[in-house]
Design a protein around this motif. Structure first.
Motif, short mmCIF file in Angstrom:
data_model
loop_
_atom_site.label_atom_id
_atom_site.label_comp_id
_atom_site.label_asym_id
_atom_site.label_seq_id
_atom_site.Cartn_x
_atom_site.Cartn_y
_atom_site.Cartn_z
N SER A 29 54.61 -51.57 22.30
CA SER A 29 54.91 -51.64 23.74
C SER A 29 55.90 -52.75 24.07
CB SER A 29 53.62 -51.87 24.55
OG SER A 29 52.76 -50.77 24.41
N GLN A 30 55.91 -53.80 23.26
CA GLN A 30 56.78 -54.93 23.58
C GLN A 30 57.98 -55.03 22.63
OE1 GLN A 30 56.91 -56.91 26.10
NE2 GLN A 30 55.02 -56.42 27.17
N ASP B 267 70.96 -49.17 22.90
CA ASP B 267 70.00 -50.28 23.02
C ASP B 267 68.65 -50.01 22.36
OD1 ASP B 267 71.86 -51.72 24.63
OD2 ASP B 267 71.19 -50.61 26.39
N PRO C 57 60.38 -45.79 17.79
CA PRO C 57 61.79 -46.15 17.91
C PRO C 57 61.97 -47.59 18.39
CG PRO C 57 61.41 -43.96 18.80
CD PRO C 57 60.05 -44.55 18.51
N GLY C 58 62.86 -48.30 17.72
CA GLY C 58 63.11 -49.70 18.08
C GLY C 58 62.68 -50.66 16.99
N ALA D 238 69.65 -52.91 33.76
CA ALA D 238 68.74 -52.46 32.71
C ALA D 238 68.98 -50.98 32.36
CB ALA D 238 67.29 -52.69 33.12
N ASP E 219 67.26 -57.17 15.25
CA ASP E 219 66.19 -56.29 15.71
C ASP E 219 64.86 -56.65 15.06
OD1 ASP E 219 67.70 -54.35 17.38
OD2 ASP E 219 68.78 -54.01 15.51
N LEU F 89 61.74 -53.70 23.90
CA LEU F 89 62.27 -54.76 24.76
C LEU F 89 63.77 -54.63 24.99
CD1 LEU F 89 61.80 -57.28 26.39
CD2 LEU F 89 61.99 -58.62 24.30
N ARG F 90 64.53 -54.42 23.92
CA ARG F 90 65.98 -54.27 24.09
C ARG F 90 66.29 -53.06 24.97
NH1 ARG F 90 70.25 -56.03 21.18
NH2 ARG F 90 69.07 -56.58 19.33
N TYR F 91 65.57 -51.97 24.71
CA TYR F 91 65.83 -50.72 25.42
C TYR F 91 65.49 -50.85 26.90
CZ TYR F 91 66.25 -45.60 25.66
OH TYR F 91 66.66 -44.32 25.94
N ARG F 92 64.29 -51.37 27.17
CA ARG F 92 63.86 -51.34 28.57
C ARG F 92 64.62 -52.35 29.42
NH1 ARG F 92 58.89 -54.25 26.70
NH2 ARG F 92 58.75 -56.12 27.99
N SER F 93 65.21 -53.36 28.76
CA SER F 93 65.98 -54.34 29.53
C SER F 93 67.48 -54.02 29.49
CB SER F 93 65.73 -55.74 28.98
OG SER F 93 66.20 -55.85 27.65
N GLY F 94 67.84 -52.85 28.99
CA GLY F 94 69.25 -52.48 28.93
C GLY F 94 70.07 -53.44 28.08
N GLY F 95 69.44 -54.00 27.05
CA GLY F 95 70.13 -54.94 26.17
C GLY F 95 70.10 -56.38 26.67
N GLY F 96 69.43 -56.61 27.79
CA GLY F 96 69.35 -57.98 28.33
C GLY F 96 68.53 -58.90 27.45
N PHE F 97 67.38 -58.39 26.99
CA PHE F 97 66.52 -59.16 26.08
C PHE F 97 66.41 -58.42 24.76
CE2 PHE F 97 64.70 -60.36 30.27
CZ PHE F 97 64.78 -61.74 30.16
#
Lengths: 324, 374
Positions: A96-97, B347, A141-142, B123, A166, A101-109
């Motif tokens: 879940s985290q 992403d 995925p991720g 996001a 990653d 994280l990269r995906y849900r923050s659009g690459g922000g985190f």
């Protein structure tokens, strides 16, 4: 340079990475003064101190979760899960985290981190010290997933994992921790995650495996050689991403393939490899791809030598594809 | 501690208040908050409430798929936000923290883009509405999985402790989160590590429909702090100044290296859990009405008026300013289009791996990847 085991290579590589980059920290249960129950972090607490080799409470959720929080601050945490069987309280942190994280923050985190875990059976450990949960991670995925089988691959892949961008699930074949030894060159070479390695070249059948069952696969190749059957042997090393190009190239050349994995068969990584071969190279096959895997039972205690794919079961499968 | 004075003792019987229901100062110390911040707290509360109301309107118009209203939680979220240093501290919010994120500086237009998964969303339209986050503001992007952000928040605080700059992490969640294993694992780790974390529980009495008495055998949440070796404070969560001062004490304690704190703010959500919920099945209407009579915005306005810091003209000017800001954001966002199909593959990793390249190419055989998502 003396011969190094896999577990010595883990400790040495972690030390080298900690010297190279101050952001690298280790955390887990017993990784500090004890040096890890398998000694994969031996000597590092004395050398780097309690701020960089952190003994945590006995909580996989806390270990993996804390690693994520440190990673978003630019640190490079390497978390140890004492046995892969115990990752599940921390599984949600990975799924879940870390993975999203990269995906849900659009690459922000992002959470560049490594979660090391000894995996695999054959150590008289019953079902809670023996499992191969790689499919759970490959199916998330991720996450990148690697599972080397030699000291040199362990070193090159661990360097890539620590230096990458990653989260990496780094599975270590505990049965081979001290069984496989190599002399390691004094270099700084990395092995890209996603690149398989051709361990043997042969013309009659392709054997594909990874992790702990590589040792049994190579034994089977030796036995086949004694019978006059030459086997191509691929060590996948990385499961996500995996080296589809090398696999299809070798399978296309030989036309017969057996895929070997310790994990339970249904939805095993062997199944993914076999399905890809069937989908992409059916015309080039002389026989259907065959899987040799653990069975779809909880990891057994008194029967695990039969449960694990050994040379006997691998040879039987090879005969099946040769006779087809 | 504030300076050398610790204003609030942990584990008190009565919830901590600074102003009463009529907006009268009742704390045993003088106000030291500068006038600009006192007004900004009011502005942030009214702005969050108005935006919340607009989101519900947009939801009814079919332009937003989901709303988790923060109405009733504003005092706690905004009081806490003002106790942080938004230029250096980190925040790990949960899905109802829209007011908190806005008060920390999350641009309203960005918040709207997130709610609608538009192309303007930094996001990139990856999440359902009500999931605040901003890398630029160190607001950790919300995950729906309850309490799953609490262990990472402790890792953030551990990193801050190792860096030694006195920065802190605020982690916010509802009462339901305190039943999750990850919550306990995280508070236990924070206590063991002396991590500079402030845990803020917005206890609105219900985890969707399940009342707190069914959530825990404990009389309250703050008590649980005992077991993890940190102070626990119960706060009147409808009092923005109580939320501000107690959070400030916890933040200063963390900055000074004295470790984590747990704050339980007693709040109430005015609306259902979300637009998909029917709270009439589990909450009596007179309970809702009683809490609405304690509205934090009305209460705090009375306080400001009593100090001579607010009047009808100021209210009218602020209301007009907020309406214009929301109208502008809605207009700009309406023409932006939804996150396109092709963004689906970005992403997952830092770089596109071969298998995802193949899968993207496969989708391109049947779909225009530049087309808006749906």
């Amino acid at each position: 340079m003396a011969l190094q085991t896999i577990v010595q290579t883990v400790a040495r590589t972690l030390a080298e990475e900690m010297v190279r980059d101050d952001a690298v920290v280790l955390l887990g249960e017993d990784v500090g003064k004890r040096g890890g129950v398998f000694l994969a972090t031996e000597g590092l607490f004395d050398r780097f101190g309690p701020d960089r080799v952190i003994d945590t409470p006995l909580s996989e959720a806390a270990i993996i979760g804390a690693a994520i929080g440190m990673a978003v601050h630019g640190m490079r945490p390497v978390a140890e899960i004492q046995f892969a069987d115990y990752v599940f309280p921390g599984f949600d942190q990975l799924v879940s985290q870390a993975a999203k994280l990269r995906y849900r923050s659009g690459g922000g985190f992002s959470a560049p981190m490594v979660v090391r875990m000894p995996a695999g059976g054959g150590v008289a450990g019953g079902h809670h010290h023996s499992q191969n949960p790689e499919s759970h991670f490959v199916h998330t995925p991720g996450l990148q997933v690697v599972y080397p089988s030699t000291p040199s691959d362990t070193r090159g892949l661990l360097r890539s994992a620590v230096r990458g961008q990653d989260p990496v699930v780094f599975m270590e074949p505990k049965r081979l921790y001290r069984a496989v030894k190599e002399e390691l060159p004094d270099d700084d070479a990395t092995i890209p995650i996603g690149q398989a390695r051709l361990r043997r070249e042969g013309d009659d059948v392709v054997l594909i495996s990874y992790g702990a069952s590589m040792a049994e696969t190579l034994k089977a190749a030796d036995a086949l050689a004694a019978q006059g059957v030459s086997a191509d042997v691929i060590d996948l090393r990385s499961l996500l991403p995996w080296d589809q190009d090398l696999v299809l190239e070798r399978v296309a050349r030989v036309g017969r393939v057996v895929v070997i994995s310790e994990a339970p068969r249904t939805l095993s990584f062997a199944s993914e490899v076999a399905a890809t071969i069937a989908e992409e190279a059916l015309d080039l096959l002389e026989a259907p791809p065959v899987r040799v895997t653990g069975f779809d039972v909880p990891y057994p205690y008194a029967q695990d030598r039969a449960y694990l794919p050994g040379p006997d079961r691998i040879l039987h499968a090879v005969q099946r594809v040769l006779d087809y | 501690m504030i300076g050398n004075v610790r204003r609030f003792e942990p584990f008190g019987e009565a919830p901590i208040r600074v102003i009463d229901d009529d907006g009268r100062w009742v704390a045993p110390f003088a106000c030291d908050i500068d006038v600009a911040r006192q007004r900004a707290i009011y502005r942030d509360m009214l702005r969050a409430r108005r935006f919340d109301e607009r989101l519900s309107t947009l939801q009814r118009q079919g332009k937003v798929s989901f709303v988790a209203s923060a109405a009733g939680h504003e005092a706690t979220q905004i009081g806490a936000a003002h106790a942080l240093d938004a230029t250096r501290d980190w925040t790990f919010p949960y899905y109802r923290d829209l007011a908190l994120a806005l008060a920390l500086g999350w641009p309203l237009a960005e918040a709207l883009a997130q709610q609608t998964a538009s192309r303007l969303d930094p996001a990139r339209g990856r999440q359902m509405p009500a999931h605040p986050g901003s890398a630029a503001l160190r607001i950790f992007t919300t995950a729906s999985a309850i309490a799953s952000h609490v262990p990472p928040a402790v890792g953030s605080a551990m990193a801050q402790k190792l860096a030694g700059r006195g920065d802190v992490t605020l982690c916010s969640f509802g009462d339901g989160a305190t039943s999750e294993g990850d919550w306990h694992a995280a508070l236990n780790l924070a206590g063991a590590q002396g991590a500079p974390a402030v845990f803020l529980c917005q206890n609105n009495g219900y985890a969707i429909s399940v009342a707190f008495r069914h959530q825990s055998g404990s009389a309250d949440v703050a008590t649980k702090a005992h077991a993890y070796g940190m102070p626990g404070y119960r706060v009147d969560g409808m009092d923005p100044l109580a939320a501000y001062y107690v959070t400030r004490q916890a933040v200063e304690r963390a900055r000074e290296g004295l470790g984590p704190s747990l704050i339980e703010a007693l709040v109430y959500r005015y609306g259902p859990h979300s637009n998909a919920d029917d709270d009439g099945r589990y909450r009596p209407a007179d309970e809702v009405a009683a809490w609405r009579r304690r509205d934090p915005i009305v209460r705090y306005r009375r306080y400001l008026e009593g100090r001579g810091l607010w009047d009808d003209d100021a209210e009218a000017a602020l209301a007009a300013e907020i309406k214009a800001e929301i109208d502008d954001a809605v207009r700009a966002n309406a023409g932006a289009g939804r996150a396109p199909l092709g963004w689906m593959f970005d992403d997952v990793f830092a770089a596109l791996p071969p298998h995802l390249r193949r899968q993207r190419d496969e989708l391109a055989l049947t779909h225009d990847l530049e087309r808006d998502g749906h």
